[in-house]
Write a protein that holds these residues in place. Structure first.
Motif, PDB file in Angstrom:
ATOM      1  N   GLY A 390     -53.535 -63.366 -30.750  1.00 11.13           N
ATOM      2  CA  GLY A 390     -54.570 -62.341 -30.707  1.00 11.13           C
ATOM      3  C   GLY A 390     -55.850 -62.796 -30.073  1.00 11.13           C
ATOM      4  N   MET A 391     -55.910 -64.043 -29.592  1.00 11.41           N
ATOM      5  CA  MET A 391     -57.161 -64.558 -29.031  1.00 11.41           C
ATOM      6  C   MET A 391     -57.580 -63.812 -27.774  1.00 11.41           C
ATOM      7  SD  MET A 391     -57.174 -68.691 -29.574  1.00 11.41           S
ATOM      8  CE  MET A 391     -55.620 -68.980 -28.744  1.00 11.41           C
ATOM      9  N   LEU A 392     -56.591 -63.345 -27.003  1.00  9.53           N
ATOM     10  CA  LEU A 392     -56.907 -62.692 -25.737  1.00  9.53           C
ATOM     11  C   LEU A 392     -56.779 -61.174 -25.822  1.00  9.53           C
ATOM     12  CD1 LEU A 392     -55.124 -65.136 -23.275  1.00  9.53           C
ATOM     13  CD2 LEU A 392     -57.484 -65.164 -24.080  1.00  9.53           C
ATOM     14  N   GLY A 393     -56.682 -60.658 -27.037  1.00  8.63           N
ATOM     15  CA  GLY A 393     -56.593 -59.218 -27.202  1.00  8.63           C
ATOM     16  C   GLY A 393     -55.173 -58.717 -27.067  1.00  8.63           C
ATOM     17  N   ARG A 394     -55.007 -57.415 -27.157  1.00 11.80           N
ATOM     18  CA  ARG A 394     -53.687 -56.801 -27.122  1.00 11.80           C
ATOM     19  C   ARG A 394     -53.190 -56.697 -25.682  1.00 11.80           C
ATOM     20  NH1 ARG A 394     -52.940 -51.532 -30.429  1.00 11.80           N
ATOM     21  NH2 ARG A 394     -50.775 -52.242 -30.235  1.00 11.80           N
ATOM     22  N   ASP A 395     -51.877 -56.714 -25.556  1.00  9.27           N
ATOM     23  CA  ASP A 395     -51.216 -56.577 -24.254  1.00  9.27           C
ATOM     24  C   ASP A 395     -50.008 -55.680 -24.491  1.00  9.27           C
ATOM     25  OD1 ASP A 395     -50.037 -56.778 -21.805  1.00  9.27           O
ATOM     26  OD2 ASP A 395     -49.587 -58.912 -21.920  1.00  9.27           O
ATOM     27  N   VAL A 396     -50.251 -54.390 -24.540  1.00  7.23           N
ATOM     28  CA  VAL A 396     -49.230 -53.422 -24.930  1.00  7.23           C
ATOM     29  C   VAL A 396     -48.399 -53.018 -23.713  1.00  7.23           C
ATOM     30  CG1 VAL A 396     -48.807 -51.170 -25.963  1.00  7.23           C
ATOM     31  CG2 VAL A 396     -50.679 -52.591 -26.810  1.00  7.23           C
ATOM     32  N   ARG A 397     -47.075 -53.095 -23.871  1.00  7.13           N
ATOM     33  CA  ARG A 397     -46.161 -52.834 -22.759  1.00  7.13           C
ATOM     34  C   ARG A 397     -45.016 -51.933 -23.207  1.00  7.13           C
ATOM     35  NH1 ARG A 397     -45.695 -58.097 -19.283  1.00  7.13           N
ATOM     36  NH2 ARG A 397     -47.654 -59.178 -19.737  1.00  7.13           N
ATOM     37  N   GLU A 398     -44.516 -51.161 -22.267  1.00  5.61           N
ATOM     38  CA  GLU A 398     -43.312 -50.384 -22.521  1.00  5.61           C
ATOM     39  C   GLU A 398     -42.096 -51.301 -22.432  1.00  5.61           C
ATOM     40  OE1 GLU A 398     -43.241 -47.235 -19.698  1.00  5.61           O
ATOM     41  OE2 GLU A 398     -44.848 -46.091 -20.680  1.00  5.61           O
ATOM     42  N   ALA A 399     -41.076 -50.990 -23.233  1.00  4.98           N
ATOM     43  CA  ALA A 399     -39.846 -51.767 -23.231  1.00  4.98           C
ATOM     44  C   ALA A 399     -38.678 -50.841 -23.507  1.00  4.98           C
ATOM     45  CB  ALA A 399     -39.911 -52.881 -24.277  1.00  4.98           C
ATOM     46  N   VAL A 400     -37.478 -51.313 -23.214  1.00  3.33           N
ATOM     47  CA  VAL A 400     -36.268 -50.527 -23.448  1.00  3.33           C
ATOM     48  C   VAL A 400     -35.148 -51.458 -23.874  1.00  3.33           C
ATOM     49  CG1 VAL A 400     -35.543 -50.665 -21.019  1.00  3.33           C
ATOM     50  CG2 VAL A 400     -34.714 -48.780 -22.464  1.00  3.33           C
ATOM     51  N   VAL A 401     -34.294 -50.984 -24.763  1.00  5.75           N
ATOM     52  CA  VAL A 401     -33.149 -51.753 -25.226  1.00  5.75           C
ATOM     53  C   VAL A 401     -32.056 -51.713 -24.155  1.00  5.75           C
ATOM     54  CG1 VAL A 401     -31.358 -51.959 -26.998  1.00  5.75           C
ATOM     55  CG2 VAL A 401     -33.688 -51.277 -27.639  1.00  5.75           C
ATOM     56  N   VAL A 402     -31.543 -52.888 -23.803  1.00  9.95           N
ATOM     57  CA  VAL A 402     -30.504 -53.010 -22.775  1.00  9.95           C
ATOM     58  C   VAL A 402     -29.392 -53.926 -23.283  1.00  9.95           C
ATOM     59  CG1 VAL A 402     -32.135 -52.628 -20.873  1.00  9.95           C
ATOM     60  CG2 VAL A 402     -31.659 -54.971 -21.665  1.00  9.95           C
ATOM     61  N   GLU A 403     -28.307 -53.973 -22.524  1.00 13.62           N
ATOM     62  CA  GLU A 403     -27.204 -54.846 -22.902  1.00 13.62           C
ATOM     63  C   GLU A 403     -27.590 -56.308 -22.756  1.00 13.62           C
ATOM     64  OE1 GLU A 403     -23.563 -54.039 -20.933  1.00 13.62           O
ATOM     65  OE2 GLU A 403     -23.452 -51.948 -21.584  1.00 13.62           O
ATOM     66  N   LYS A 404     -27.049 -57.138 -23.610  1.00 14.13           N
ATOM     67  CA  LYS A 404     -27.153 -58.583 -23.488  1.00 14.13           C
ATOM     68  C   LYS A 404     -25.751 -59.165 -23.632  1.00 14.13           C
ATOM     69  CE  LYS A 404     -28.167 -59.447 -28.388  1.00 14.13           C
ATOM     70  NZ  LYS A 404     -26.823 -59.890 -28.773  1.00 14.13           N
ATOM     71  N   PRO A 405     -25.464 -60.296 -23.025  1.00 16.37           N
ATOM     72  CA  PRO A 405     -26.316 -61.081 -22.137  1.00 16.37           C
ATOM     73  C   PRO A 405     -26.722 -60.311 -20.883  1.00 16.37           C
ATOM     74  CG  PRO A 405     -24.393 -62.342 -22.833  1.00 16.37           C
ATOM     75  CD  PRO A 405     -24.162 -60.925 -23.237  1.00 16.37           C
ATOM     76  N   PHE A 406     -27.844 -60.717 -20.304  1.00 21.77           N
ATOM     77  CA  PHE A 406     -28.380 -60.041 -19.137  1.00 21.77           C
ATOM     78  C   PHE A 406     -27.634 -60.442 -17.868  1.00 21.77           C
ATOM     79  CE2 PHE A 406     -31.614 -60.670 -22.339  1.00 21.77           C
ATOM     80  CZ  PHE A 406     -32.212 -59.425 -22.452  1.00 21.77           C
ATOM     81  N   VAL A 407     -27.053 -61.639 -17.874  1.00 18.97           N
ATOM     82  CA  VAL A 407     -26.317 -62.180 -16.737  1.00 18.97           C
ATOM     83  C   VAL A 407     -24.971 -62.698 -17.241  1.00 18.97           C
ATOM     84  CG1 VAL A 407     -26.272 -64.001 -14.992  1.00 18.97           C
ATOM     85  CG2 VAL A 407     -28.418 -62.817 -15.477  1.00 18.97           C
ATOM     86  N   ASP A 408     -23.897 -62.436 -16.481  1.00 19.09           N
ATOM     87  CA  ASP A 408     -22.566 -62.951 -16.802  1.00 19.09           C
ATOM     88  C   ASP A 408     -22.178 -62.616 -18.241  1.00 19.09           C
ATOM     89  OD1 ASP A 408     -20.157 -64.330 -16.498  1.00 19.09           O
ATOM     90  OD2 ASP A 408     -21.047 -66.279 -16.997  1.00 19.09           O
ATOM     91  N   PRO A 409     -22.097 -61.317 -18.585  1.00 20.25           N
ATOM     92  CA  PRO A 409     -21.866 -60.941 -19.988  1.00 20.25           C
ATOM     93  C   PRO A 409     -20.557 -61.451 -20.574  1.00 20.25           C
ATOM     94  CG  PRO A 409     -21.670 -59.053 -18.524  1.00 20.25           C
ATOM     95  CD  PRO A 409     -22.256 -60.145 -17.717  1.00 20.25           C
ATOM     96  N   ARG A 410     -19.559 -61.736 -19.720  1.00 25.34           N
ATOM     97  CA  ARG A 410     -18.283 -62.241 -20.241  1.00 25.34           C
ATOM     98  C   ARG A 410     -18.228 -63.762 -20.262  1.00 25.34           C
ATOM     99  NH1 ARG A 410     -13.236 -59.173 -17.776  1.00 25.34           N
ATOM    100  NH2 ARG A 410     -12.307 -60.229 -19.585  1.00 25.34           N
ATOM    101  N   LYS A 411     -19.340 -64.399 -19.882  1.00 23.33           N
ATOM    102  CA  LYS A 411     -19.480 -65.866 -19.935  1.00 23.33           C
ATOM    103  C   LYS A 411     -18.379 -66.571 -19.139  1.00 23.33           C
ATOM    104  CE  LYS A 411     -21.894 -65.781 -24.387  1.00 23.33           C
ATOM    105  NZ  LYS A 411     -23.225 -66.047 -23.833  1.00 23.33           N
ATOM    106  N   GLN A 412     -18.119 -66.080 -17.947  1.00 21.12           N
ATOM    107  CA  GLN A 412     -17.123 -66.687 -17.091  1.00 21.12           C
ATOM    108  C   GLN A 412     -17.661 -67.901 -16.343  1.00 21.12           C
ATOM    109  OE1 GLN A 412     -13.795 -65.710 -17.074  1.00 21.12           O
ATOM    110  NE2 GLN A 412     -14.599 -64.561 -18.820  1.00 21.12           N
ATOM    111  N   THR A 413     -18.960 -67.918 -16.059  1.00 16.58           N
ATOM    112  CA  THR A 413     -19.532 -68.997 -15.252  1.00 16.58           C
ATOM    113  C   THR A 413     -19.266 -70.387 -15.830  1.00 16.58           C
ATOM    114  OG1 THR A 413     -21.246 -67.544 -14.378  1.00 16.58           O
ATOM    115  CG2 THR A 413     -21.654 -69.911 -14.242  1.00 16.58           C
ATOM    116  N   PRO A 414     -19.575 -70.658 -17.105  1.00 15.37           N
ATOM    117  CA  PRO A 414     -19.370 -72.014 -17.616  1.00 15.37           C
ATOM    118  C   PRO A 414     -17.909 -72.429 -17.706  1.00 15.37           C
ATOM    119  CG  PRO A 414     -20.016 -70.571 -19.396  1.00 15.37           C
ATOM    120  CD  PRO A 414     -20.180 -69.790 -18.132  1.00 15.37           C
ATOM    121  N   LYS A 415     -16.992 -71.465 -17.608  1.00 11.08           N
ATOM    122  CA  LYS A 415     -15.568 -71.779 -17.694  1.00 11.08           C
ATOM    123  C   LYS A 415     -14.975 -72.107 -16.324  1.00 11.08           C
ATOM    124  CE  LYS A 415     -15.177 -68.472 -21.504  1.00 11.08           C
ATOM    125  NZ  LYS A 415     -14.576 -67.203 -21.958  1.00 11.08           N
TER     126      LYS A 415
END
Length: 416
Positions: A390-415
């Motif tokens: 709170g030192m720098l005051g409020r920083d109010v932003r719009e947001a929306v719920v989305v799917e996660k993971p945001f990248v590679d949702p089936r986790k194929q990359t590490p495999k």
């Protein structure tokens, strides 16, 4: 979640007329806190910021977290993760005791396999989320996240009369992560080790150093962890050996890349999960991860059965956050969780981890919110100013719920 102390946003922190807020206070280096066996080697590469993890100094970055992110995505990186303390469980009751610690059914974990596990409390809360390695029938390692599971396990073993030995051992890992990690590990240990399946392990000897290599990591990229026996003695030798082998591959030292782990929906203990959250709330109600139907009992089983029957009051979701670019999470830009409100202005939860994703070109985060606010597309309001107390005051932003993971949702990359 109940704080032991009030947050800075909850108290009067207005500086006096002669006060100066130090925006980047130093972390003291001194004897009381532990050092990773690789502390001096990683520091020689120019560590710019530390945090404290498992009572141990932990390199967070080397000056440019965004450059480290791209190095991870495009090349190969070396991480000092000696903070992952190794708790070894051995003895005649080792299997039954370890199976009692975790909600996974370890009859499905063969010797030579690793498992990502939760260690749960009697109320189902998460005490730790280590990687478990099964080295022998009755020999397990817990590669710890940030909490004192050794003490917890020792107490349970003593109180329950289990015939086991629970001890912290002189083993410390480094991580080799990124798309070129397989080539580097091939040079070090051969193709058989490099091509082992995801979440498996191999034993090897490198220049007379005994190691265990696992196909694991905290990057959501191709990666390995090299666990060094007699780490206090040989840490410098192993670091130098890996570094020299990595030169042809343009190996770079980095800290754990929180941009990438947030993109991958990976959890951070103490932020996204704590003793006050349970596996169901954070989206790990998979039957293979929390097996409530297994014959064996485990700590917290009854509580989690009741929680599932009752239904969830809150869940961890992915969010996209508008406004100016956030930081990288590991740069000191997010000191506290961000408050989340619904469209009516009621507080419904908090963003627990957030960052700017350079490749997605948007702010993303993980948020624990009340169940009515969890459906995809739900509009939320995030106060990112809460991250500076709170030192720098409020920083109010719009947001929306989305799917996660945001990248590679089936986790194929590490495999790969």
């Amino acid at each position: 979640m109940t704080d032991v102390l009030p947050s800075r946003a909850a108290v009067d922190i207005a500086p006096g007329p002669a006060s100066t807020v130090v925006t980047e206070p130093a972390v003291l280096l001194y004897p009381r806190l532990r050092k990773s066996p690789y502390f001096w080697k990683s520091r020689a590469h120019g560590v710019a910021m530390y945090s404290v993890y498992n009572h141990t100094y932990h390199p967070r970055h080397y000056g440019d977290p965004v450059a480290e992110y791209w190095a991870l995505l495009e090349g190969v990186t070396l991480w000092d993760v000696g903070v992952e303390r190794q708790i070894e469980i051995t003895g005649p009751d080792a299997f039954a005791f370890t199976n009692m610690l975790v909600p996974r059914d370890l009859t499905k974990c063969a010797v030579g396999q690793c498992k990502y596990v939760f260690i749960t409390a009697p109320d189902g809360g998460i005490i730790n989320d280590p990687v478990l390695l099964r080295l022998e029938e009755d020999r397990f390692w817990l590669s710890l996240a940030d909490s004192d599971v050794g003490l917890w396990a020792t107490g349970l073993a003593h109180a329950g009369g289990w015939d086991v030995s629970v001890r912290e051992i002189d083993v410390a890992p480094v991580q080799v992560q990124g798309p070129k990690a397989k080539a580097l590990v091939t040079d070090l240990f051969g193709a058989d080790v490099a091509e082992m399946p995801y979440y498996h392990l191999r034993h090897a000897v490198l220049d007379d150093m005994e190691v265990v290599i696992s196909r694991t990591g905290y990057s959501a990229e191709i990666g390995y962890e090299i666990y060094l026996h007699q780490a206090i003695r040989d840490a410098g030798k192993l670091w130098d050996r890996v570094w020299e082998a990595g030169r042809p591959h343009d190996l770079r030292p980095i800290g754990p890349c929180h941009i990438r782990r947030i993109e991958g929906g990976m959890l951070a203990y103490g932020c996204d999960i704590t003793l006050d959250t349970n596996p169901l709330e954070v989206g790990y109600d998979y039957t293979w991860m929390v097996d409530l139907d297994q014959e064996a009992d485990f700590v917290g089983k009854d509580a989690l059965i009741r929680a599932k029957q009752r239904g969830l009051d809150r869940s961890l979701v992915g969010v996209e956050i508008g406004g100016a670019r956030l930081g990288t999470f590991n740069d000191g830009s997010m000191i506290e969780p961000f408050t989340v409100r619904d469209g009516a202005g009621a507080v419904v939860g908090s963003v627990t981890s957030a960052c700017w994703s350079p490749r997605l070109e948007r702010n993303i985060g993980l948020a624990m919110v009340a169940t009515p606010s969890t459906p995809l597309g739900t509009a939320l309001v995030v106060d990112a100013g809460a991250g500076d107390g709170g030192m720098l005051g409020r920083d109010v932003r719009e947001a929306v719920v989305v799917e996660k993971p945001f990248v590679d949702p089936r986790k194929q990359t590490p495999k790969g």
